[in-house]
Design a protein around this motif. Structure first.
Motif, PDB file in Angstrom:
ATOM      1  N   LYS B  43       0.552  -1.065   0.088  1.00 34.33           N
ATOM      2  CA  LYS B  43       0.438   0.302   0.308  1.00 34.33           C
ATOM      3  C   LYS B  43       0.822   1.131  -0.223  1.00 34.33           C
ATOM      4  O   LYS B  43       2.327   0.741   0.543  1.00 34.33           O
ATOM      5  CB  LYS B  43      -1.051  -0.140   1.489  1.00 34.33           C
ATOM      6  CG  LYS B  43      -1.595  -1.556   1.549  1.00 34.33           C
ATOM      7  CD  LYS B  43      -3.249  -0.975   0.992  1.00 34.33           C
ATOM      8  CE  LYS B  43      -3.759  -2.309   1.016  1.00 34.33           C
ATOM      9  NZ  LYS B  43      -4.543  -3.528  -0.571  1.00 34.33           N
ATOM     10  N   PRO B  44       0.266   2.654  -0.309  1.00 33.86           N
ATOM     11  CA  PRO B  44       1.312   3.560   0.043  1.00 33.86           C
ATOM     12  C   PRO B  44       2.302   3.908   1.223  1.00 33.86           C
ATOM     13  O   PRO B  44       0.711   5.110   1.574  1.00 33.86           O
ATOM     14  CB  PRO B  44       0.837   5.021  -0.620  1.00 33.86           C
ATOM     15  CG  PRO B  44      -0.899   4.025  -0.138  1.00 33.86           C
ATOM     16  CD  PRO B  44      -0.883   2.598  -0.483  1.00 33.86           C
ATOM     17  N   PRO B  71      -0.961   0.161  -5.710  1.00 29.12           N
ATOM     18  CA  PRO B  71      -0.423  -0.626  -4.378  1.00 29.12           C
ATOM     19  C   PRO B  71      -0.328  -1.694  -4.772  1.00 29.12           C
ATOM     20  O   PRO B  71      -1.184  -2.160  -5.898  1.00 29.12           O
ATOM     21  CB  PRO B  71      -1.946  -0.304  -3.466  1.00 29.12           C
ATOM     22  CG  PRO B  71      -3.111  -0.442  -4.355  1.00 29.12           C
ATOM     23  CD  PRO B  71      -2.689   0.439  -5.740  1.00 29.12           C
ATOM     24  N   ILE B 266      -0.211   5.468   4.405  1.00 26.88           N
ATOM     25  CA  ILE B 266      -1.440   5.772   4.473  1.00 26.88           C
ATOM     26  C   ILE B 266      -0.844   4.979   6.236  1.00 26.88           C
ATOM     27  O   ILE B 266      -2.385   4.787   7.243  1.00 26.88           O
ATOM     28  CB  ILE B 266      -1.984   4.169   4.040  1.00 26.88           C
ATOM     29  CG1 ILE B 266      -3.700   3.679   4.290  1.00 26.88           C
ATOM     30  CG2 ILE B 266      -0.790   3.197   4.192  1.00 26.88           C
ATOM     31  CD1 ILE B 266      -4.105   2.592   3.869  1.00 26.88           C
ATOM     32  N   ASP B 267      -0.631   4.521   6.338  1.00 28.16           N
ATOM     33  CA  ASP B 267       0.499   4.569   7.807  1.00 28.16           C
ATOM     34  C   ASP B 267       1.004   5.855   8.107  1.00 28.16           C
ATOM     35  O   ASP B 267       1.849   4.926   9.695  1.00 28.16           O
ATOM     36  CB  ASP B 267       0.942   2.887   7.903  1.00 28.16           C
ATOM     37  CG  ASP B 267       2.868   2.596   7.233  1.00 28.16           C
ATOM     38  OD1 ASP B 267       3.263   2.317   7.088  1.00 28.16           O
ATOM     39  OD2 ASP B 267       2.585   4.121   6.212  1.00 28.16           O
ATOM     40  N   GLY B 268       0.932   6.671   8.047  1.00 32.73           N
ATOM     41  CA  GLY B 268       2.119   7.859   8.357  1.00 32.73           C
ATOM     42  C   GLY B 268       1.976   8.370   9.352  1.00 32.73           C
ATOM     43  O   GLY B 268       1.559  10.359  10.092  1.00 32.73           O
ATOM     44  N   GLN B 269       0.680   8.455  10.428  1.00 34.44           N
ATOM     45  CA  GLN B 269       0.109   9.149  11.419  1.00 34.44           C
ATOM     46  C   GLN B 269       1.300   9.859  12.553  1.00 34.44           C
ATOM     47  O   GLN B 269       0.699  10.646  12.745  1.00 34.44           O
ATOM     48  CB  GLN B 269      -0.917   7.939  12.287  1.00 34.44           C
ATOM     49  CG  GLN B 269      -2.221   8.031  11.439  1.00 34.44           C
ATOM     50  CD  GLN B 269      -2.786   8.193  12.716  1.00 34.44           C
ATOM     51  OE1 GLN B 269      -4.019   8.348  13.507  1.00 34.44           O
ATOM     52  NE2 GLN B 269      -3.138   6.550  13.240  1.00 34.44           N
TER      53      GLN B 269
END
Lengths: 262, 334
Positions: B43-44, B71, B266-269
């Motif tokens: 995924k990105p 993706p 997408i997982d960069g919180q």
């Protein structure tokens, strides 16, 4: 004379007991995680999941993913309903088509759709379309099956009456079979509404960059189990709301058509 | 005219005006860009932030490229999307590359994205597994049977004269440190970023065997189809230049990349977690060879060793001549 419980009081008591069970389970879960020192990687505490969910909603992180999945769910459900309803009518009315097509339709349900996801990208490209198609494939069958059943189980005496009155096939379908079979058709719709969530989320596992399914995979990749659970809570909430909304719609239609008392 | 006819006429007029406006905007912009799609293995995610920030940084647009990212779920997916024509270049691992070449696919390696091997095998200190030979008879977790973690585990085992039959491979999925913590596996195959995240999640004291200490085969390459290589050399060249620029930017401005990952990955919180992951990827993007000859240079000799190793443990059937597959003529000058 003893006081008897009214039906609404029983329903309230049931709801309270159900909520109490949920709260007790959550409290037990929270206590277990803290008392046993269970790693957040293995099983996060409900408080951690709630915090992650709250932060994700408040910061706006979760909203684009929710809207993406909601859009795919709606589009896939619409396509699936059209396919299921029209397919159910055709298979219910034309026995030759039913005999030829039904085995293939059942086969399509047995084949695990997730295995087809990479091929969907090849056939339909990237973006929302593969997910919409997967959603439609997963949710069309209950509506097809129920519509087919509804149409083929009309009251025999009324069918005879329509025949004696020389009603056309179309008139018999529209004025007798469909109205009579409406509760069965709407039950199929309710099942389709729930299954469409499964399709939308699972479809996003491999094919999507955005959406709640994509977020589950990303959360696994970054070992954010709390986020994974938070997304599952969101999916559950969305699924439950849509199911209840469908139930309200169903009761409204059945009241309007005389199947339920107003 | 009926109501429907009137509505249809109005819709047609609106669409016609909109179409003309679009054409005018296109003409006025004056810049012709070529669409170029990268088929990714994931995924990105934060690791590839430099590919995701095009909207803000415009590295590829500066080279006349309209970049798209598709993706995937593994390097095999990326190659499949490349071969089906859905993408122009695949961001893929050596194992998937070898498997495709073994099946006769005509592919060309044009850029070494991560010349450092990023895979490892992690065990709890208490298991006392400090060298590959200690893995004999042990249960070892992998992401999946088609994952790079499994393939690199086999590379590690092969270096110690072992094979998969000497261990028990357990598919754990992406949450691979959970079974390790719970003692369901003795060791788990992971990546450097996975290990970092696992440590943040309370992994504890561990022994780490890095595959690069045994056979430092690159982790990912850009791969194109032979026909694309022949027909679109200029476009590939521009893409590689743009990618190199984006990779350099990520190395020179990791904090900026980490902050942008919040928006695009997408997982960069978490920006501080993003920063650590980006630093790890930056480190894996350079080697002694790339210092000499520029980012993206392929170490053909090590790649050939890896191909031989993959044949030795049965992942491929045929001998592969990697010098025929690698093409460095499109790499920009250092």
């Amino acid at each position: 004379m003893t006081k008897r419980n009214t039906p609404s009081t029983s329903k309230q008591v049931t709801l309270v007991m159900s909520a109490a069970l949920c709260v007790c389970a959550l409290i037990l879960w929270e206590w277990l995680v803290r008392a046993k020192g269970i790693s957040a990687l293995v099983l996060p505490a409900p408080s951690s999941i709630a915090l992650t969910l709250w932060q994700g909603l408040r910061s706006g992180y979760l909203w684009p993913h929710m809207l993406q999945t909601l859009a795919e769910w709606a589009a896939g459900l619409s396509l699936g309903c059209v396919l299921g309803f029209v397919g159910g009518l055709v298979l219910g009315e034309v026995s030759l088509v039913r005999q030829i097509a039904l085995p293939y339709i059942v086969t399509s349900q047995v084949v695990p759709k997730l295995a087809l996801a990479p091929l969907f990208i090849v056939w339909f490209g990237f973006g929302a379309l593969p997910t919409v198609v997967m959603t439609a494939l997963i949710c069309f069958f209950p509506l097809l099956e129920n519509t087919m059943t509804a149409v083929s189980q009309a009251d025999a005496q009324q069918l005879d009456l329509f025949r004696m009155l020389r009603a056309s096939r179309w008139a018999t379908l529209v004025q007798l079979k469909l109205p009579q079979g409406l509760p069965t058709v709407l039950t199929g719709l309710r099942m389709a509404v729930v299954l469409a969530w499964v399709g939308a989320v699972v479809g996003e596992f491999t094919t999507a960059s955005k959406g709640l399914g994509a977020l589950i995979i990303a959360a696994q990749g970054s070992m954010d189990t709390a986020l994974m659970f938070a997304v599952l809570v969101l999916i559950t909430a969305l699924g439950w709301v849509s199911y209840q909304a469908c139930g309200v719609f169903e009761r409204f239609v059945l009241r309007q058509t005389g199947f339920l008392k107003r | 005219m009926t109501f429907i006819q009137r509505v249809g006429f109005i819709l047609l007029a609106v669409m016609s005006c909109w179409g003309q406006a679009q054409a005018q905007v296109q003409a006025q912009s004056g810049n012709k860009t070529d669409k170029f799609t990268v088929a990714g293995w994931s995924k990105p995610i934060t690791e590839i932030t430099n590919l995701l920030v095009e909207e803000d940084k415009g590295f590829f647009k500066a080279k006349g490229i309209d970049l798209a990212y598709a993706p995937g779920a593994g390097g095999g997916d990326a190659l499949r999307n490349l071969l089906s024509g859905q993408a122009d270049v695949a961001f893929t691992d050596p194992g998937s590359l070898f498997a495709a070449l073994d099946k006769g696919e005509k592919l060309r390696v044009v850029y070494d994205i991560y010349p450092q091997n990023v895979f490892n095998v992690v065990s709890l200190k208490s298991a006392n597994i400090t060298k590959p030979a200690d893995l004999k008879g042990k249960r070892i977790g992998v992401y999946s049977l088609s994952s790079g973690t499994r393939q690199n585990l086999q590379v590690l085992l092969h270096q110690a004269g072992l094979s998969e039959s000497d261990v028990t491979v357990v598919v754990t999925g992406l949450l691979n440190f959970a079974p390790l913590i719970q003692g369901q596996v003795d060791a788990t195959a992971a990546t450097d970023t996975g290990l970092w995240v696992g440590r943040q999640k309370g992994l504890g004291e561990v022994n780490v065997m890095e595959v690069k200490n045994f056979l430092n085969v690159s982790s990912d390459f850009f791969v194109v189809r032979e026909d694309t290589y022949q027909q679109k050399k200029d476009l590939i060249k521009r893409f590689l230049q743009a990618y190199r620029d984006s990779a350099k930017w990520m190395m020179q401005s990791p904090q900026e990349a980490a902050d942008l990952a919040v928006k695009f990955a997408i997982d960069g919180q978490n920006p501080s977690a993003n920063l650590e992951i980006i630093k790890l990827r930056n480190a894996s993007s350079v080697s002694a060879l790339t210092q000499k000859r520029g980012l993206g240079t392929v170490d053909v000799e090590t790649l050939q060793k890896a191909a031989r190793a993959y044949k030795a443990f049965g992942l491929i059937q045929n001998d592969l001549n990697m010098s025929e597959v690698v093409r460095l003529d499109l790499l920009p000058a250092p």
